[in-house]
Design an enzyme around this catalytic site. Structure first.
Site, PDB file in Angstrom:
ATOM      1  N   LYS A   1       0.648  -0.925   0.039  1.00  0.00           N
ATOM      2  CA  LYS A   1      -0.039  -0.058   0.155  1.00  0.00           C
ATOM      3  C   LYS A   1       0.685   0.863  -0.440  1.00  0.00           C
ATOM      4  O   LYS A   1       0.569   2.065  -1.264  1.00  0.00           O
ATOM      5  CB  LYS A   1      -0.924  -0.080   0.911  1.00  0.00           C
ATOM      6  CG  LYS A   1      -1.798   0.868   1.106  1.00  0.00           C
ATOM      7  CD  LYS A   1      -2.621   1.719   2.548  1.00  0.00           C
ATOM      8  CE  LYS A   1      -0.935   2.567   3.433  1.00  0.00           C
ATOM      9  NZ  LYS A   1      -2.023   2.890   4.938  1.00  0.00           N
TER      10      LYS A   1
ATOM     11  N   ASP B   1      -6.538   1.153   0.772  1.00  0.00           N
ATOM     12  CA  ASP B   1      -6.569   0.516   2.695  1.00  0.00           C
ATOM     13  C   ASP B   1      -7.800   0.424   2.962  1.00  0.00           C
ATOM     14  O   ASP B   1      -8.860   0.086   1.756  1.00  0.00           O
ATOM     15  CB  ASP B   1      -5.707   2.849   2.789  1.00  0.00           C
ATOM     16  CG  ASP B   1      -6.752   3.365   2.259  1.00  0.00           C
ATOM     17  OD1 ASP B   1      -8.101   2.666   2.273  1.00  0.00           O
ATOM     18  OD2 ASP B   1      -7.282   4.525   2.890  1.00  0.00           O
TER      19      ASP B   1
END
Length: 207
Positions: free
Chosen positions: A119, A137
């Site tokens: 991420k 996320d």
């Protein structure tokens, strides 16, 4: 882009024309540090921290000069500061020793840095370098599954589904739009389904 995705995209752009990266940064290195700090911490708090930190240290060399105790003084309120300080300092060493002090522009090399997962790497690639990447996320994961544009059980599965359905040129903005909607309407607790303009497109309304 399929019809439902296009409708959702159009509505989200109306709702959040200001959608962009919530972290404040001027360089790829500043974004890297800010994103490492953002783990389990709000963007607003990270921005308050980095506003002070980057005044005195915003390069790998300057961060290393601060040392661990010096760095902790600035980042303590971000939480998990023992691990974050360790990861930031070690990453600075690697950047200087292996990349000439520059942040690498590939996911593979970014993920070699301590504290940098997929991420974080995607955030840096998309925002600092304008390289197509779709960071997933908790907000993106939740909103995508509730809307039914993804059925993935992991962040990687959601990323794979979304990047297959959404053209590359929309990845960055779609990521930010889903985050904004997750923060403002489609919240983890008590989502505001009754006032959500996407309710009609939602596969999994909470109320």
């Amino acid at each position: 882009m399929e019809y439902k995705l296009k409708k959702i995209y159009n509505e989200l752009t109306k709702l959040y024309p200001e959608a962009r990266c919530g972290l404040e940064y001027r360089t790829a290195f500043e974004l890297l540090v800010a994103t490492i700090l953002s783990s389990q911490c709000t963007d607003k708090k990270v921005n308050r921290i980095t506003n002070e930190l980057f005044k005195v240290a915003n390069t790998p060399e300057q961060i290393l000069e601060l040392g661990r105790e010096g760095l902790i003084k600035y980042i303590k309120s971000a939480g998990l500061y023992h691990n974050k300080s360790k990861n930031i300092l070690k990453s600075c060493e690697i950047l200087l020793n292996e990349y000439g002090g520059e942040v690498p522009k590939t996911r593979k090399n970014l993920e070699k840095l301590p504290g940098v997962g997929r991420k974080t790497a995607n955030v840096v690639l998309a925002n600092a370098f304008n390289i197509p990447a779709f960071a997933v996320d908790t907000h993106v994961f939740r909103v995508a599954n509730r809307l039914g544009i993804s059925k993935g059980n992991t962040a990687l599965e959601v990323e794979k589904e979304l990047t297959e359905k959404i053209p590359e040129e929309y990845w960055g903005i779609f990521h930010h739009l889903l985050i904004y909607h997750g923060r403002n309407i489609c919240k983890a607790r008590k989502p505001e389904c009754k006032t959500c303009s996407l309710y009609i497109n939602c596969d999994n309304p909470v109320d």
